[in-house]
Design a protein around this motif. Structure first.
Motif, short mmCIF file in Angstrom:
data_model
loop_
_atom_site.label_atom_id
_atom_site.label_comp_id
_atom_site.label_asym_id
_atom_site.label_seq_id
_atom_site.Cartn_x
_atom_site.Cartn_y
_atom_site.Cartn_z
N GLN A 1 39.34 46.70 38.05
CA GLN A 1 40.31 47.72 38.82
C GLN A 1 40.69 47.72 37.18
O GLN A 1 41.15 46.70 35.84
CB GLN A 1 41.89 46.89 39.63
CG GLN A 1 40.88 46.65 40.66
CD GLN A 1 40.53 48.38 41.57
OE1 GLN A 1 41.41 49.05 41.43
NE2 GLN A 1 39.40 47.79 42.43
N ASP A 2 41.44 48.89 36.71
CA ASP A 2 42.22 49.77 35.35
C ASP A 2 43.87 48.78 36.16
O ASP A 2 44.16 48.84 36.47
CB ASP A 2 42.07 51.09 35.36
CG ASP A 2 41.17 51.62 35.26
OD1 ASP A 2 40.05 50.08 34.63
OD2 ASP A 2 40.74 52.12 35.33
N LEU A 3 44.29 48.28 34.56
CA LEU A 3 45.18 47.49 34.01
C LEU A 3 46.16 48.26 33.09
O LEU A 3 45.53 47.75 31.87
CB LEU A 3 45.73 45.81 33.75
CG LEU A 3 46.83 45.21 33.63
CD1 LEU A 3 47.37 45.37 35.02
CD2 LEU A 3 46.71 44.15 33.75
N GLY B 1 47.73 54.12 50.79
CA GLY B 1 48.69 53.85 52.19
C GLY B 1 49.76 53.57 51.69
O GLY B 1 50.66 53.93 51.61
N VAL B 2 49.42 52.24 51.91
CA VAL B 2 50.85 50.88 51.61
C VAL B 2 50.81 50.74 50.39
O VAL B 2 52.25 50.29 49.75
CB VAL B 2 50.13 50.10 52.44
CG1 VAL B 2 50.78 48.66 51.86
CG2 VAL B 2 49.41 49.34 53.61
N GLN C 1 48.99 47.88 38.11
CA GLN C 1 46.69 48.30 38.16
C GLN C 1 47.03 48.63 39.31
O GLN C 1 47.09 48.87 40.89
CB GLN C 1 46.99 46.07 38.55
CG GLN C 1 45.99 45.77 39.30
CD GLN C 1 45.79 44.56 39.55
OE1 GLN C 1 46.39 44.26 38.97
NE2 GLN C 1 45.01 44.29 40.64
N ARG C 2 45.75 49.03 39.73
CA ARG C 2 45.33 49.97 40.25
C ARG C 2 44.58 49.63 41.44
O ARG C 2 44.11 48.30 40.52
CB ARG C 2 43.86 50.77 40.16
CG ARG C 2 44.14 52.58 39.21
CD ARG C 2 43.32 53.13 38.16
NE ARG C 2 43.63 54.15 37.98
CZ ARG C 2 44.66 55.26 38.87
NH1 ARG C 2 44.82 55.77 39.89
NH2 ARG C 2 44.81 56.14 37.48
N ARG C 3 44.70 49.84 42.79
CA ARG C 3 43.77 48.72 43.62
C ARG C 3 43.14 49.55 44.35
O ARG C 3 43.69 51.42 44.80
CB ARG C 3 45.70 48.02 44.57
CG ARG C 3 46.32 47.21 43.67
CD ARG C 3 47.09 46.03 44.67
NE ARG C 3 47.51 45.63 44.24
CZ ARG C 3 48.49 44.75 42.80
NH1 ARG C 3 48.82 46.27 42.31
NH2 ARG C 3 48.36 44.05 42.55
N PHE D 1 54.92 47.51 40.80
CA PHE D 1 55.05 49.36 41.11
C PHE D 1 53.94 48.58 42.00
O PHE D 1 52.59 48.89 41.22
CB PHE D 1 55.04 50.05 39.98
CG PHE D 1 56.32 50.38 40.22
CD1 PHE D 1 57.61 50.95 40.56
CD2 PHE D 1 56.66 49.60 38.17
CE1 PHE D 1 58.47 51.16 39.59
CE2 PHE D 1 57.72 50.26 37.58
CZ PHE D 1 58.69 50.28 38.36
N PHE D 2 53.45 48.28 43.51
CA PHE D 2 52.72 48.49 44.08
C PHE D 2 52.59 48.62 45.77
O PHE D 2 52.33 49.86 46.21
CB PHE D 2 51.71 47.54 43.83
CG PHE D 2 52.29 46.49 44.64
CD1 PHE D 2 52.34 45.33 45.62
CD2 PHE D 2 53.03 45.55 43.80
CE1 PHE D 2 52.82 44.02 46.37
CE2 PHE D 2 53.75 44.19 44.04
CZ PHE D 2 53.69 43.39 44.67
#
Length: 248
Positions: A217-219, A182-183, A176-178, A138-139
């Motif tokens: 980043q948080d996972l 937008g994308v 995983q937060r990025r 999910f990204f």
């Protein structure tokens, strides 16, 4: 409170780990990439369908399963049937390639999220899964809804199945937060999409990781299921914890 949620997450993880070690999990991995996660789950005792697009299955997943295990042949399918899970899903060689790995099995098969699952896997296979696993799937926004729709289709097929396994599978996924917006799909937006479908979602674990070029980043690891489906699993979790206490 946070401590209570953390304890419950630990119990849930212990529950799934116990079933995996006991060879009691039939798993569908979606978006498997090169098949690393599915291979590890099979080695630990799972019966795993490792799936992705055809080019990845042919040139990455199946070659890696073959390198890490022992591929089945037509002459060994009878023995495979004896060790297969109750759904018998590992006998349908026309749906993919199967390999013995460690304590379990892994089968490579193609699965396109943009196509109806009924055209890719049999109803018997679809209704046999205990767990669906998605690791870092999910990204991208454009692939999120097709994946959620496919998972929902599996939930519905399992719920309406006449098989002895009357409950839908549980969906375990990482997020995983990025930094880029937008994308990429944000976590809050993703959880909202799942809640609109009537799913129960719970965070089982999380940690901060260092990503090259993207900082810290948080996972997260989440567990999701359709409304009401968690009651049976809750009962089984209670029995597991009671057995653990008695053995201490």
């Amino acid at each position: 409170d946070d401590n209570g949620n953390h304890d419950n997450g630990n119990h849930r993880l212990a529950y799934w780990q116990s079933r995996l070690r006991n060879g009691d999990l039939t798993i569908l991995e979606v978006g498997a990439g090169i098949g690393l996660v599915g291979t590890c789950l099979a080695a630990a005792g799972g019966k795993v369908w490792v799936t992705d697009l055809p080019v990845l299955v042919e040139h990455a997943i199946w070659p890696n399963l073959r390198r890490n295990g022992k591929a089945t042949t037509p002459s060994s399918l009878d023995a495979l049937q004896e060790r297969a899970p109750k759904g018998g899903i590992f006998t349908a060689s026309s749906e993919g390639y199967c390999s013995r790995i460690g304590r379990g099995w892994a089968q490579a098969a193609t699965l396109d999220w943009f196509q109806p699952i009924s055209e890719q896997l049999s109803d018997e296979t679809t209704s046999s899964f205990d767990v669906i696993v998605a690791c870092d799937c999910f990204f991208l926004r454009k692939t999120t809804d097709p994946l959620l729709s496919m998972i929902n289709s599996i939930f519905q097929k399992a719920s309406s199945s006449s098989s002895t396994k009357s409950r839908p599978p549980t969906f375990l996924f990482t997020y995983q937060r990025r930094n880029m917006t937008g994308v990429f799909m944000g976590l809050e937006e993703l959880l909202e999409k799942m809640e609109r479908r009537g799913w129960n979602v719970e965070c089982l674990a999380w940690r901060t990781i260092s990503v090259e070029g993207d900082g810290e980043q948080d996972l997260h690891l989440f567990e999701a299921s359709p409304a009401g489906a968690g009651e049976l699993e809750g009962e089984r979790l209670g029995l597991l914890m009671e057995e653990k206490k008695q053995g201490e």
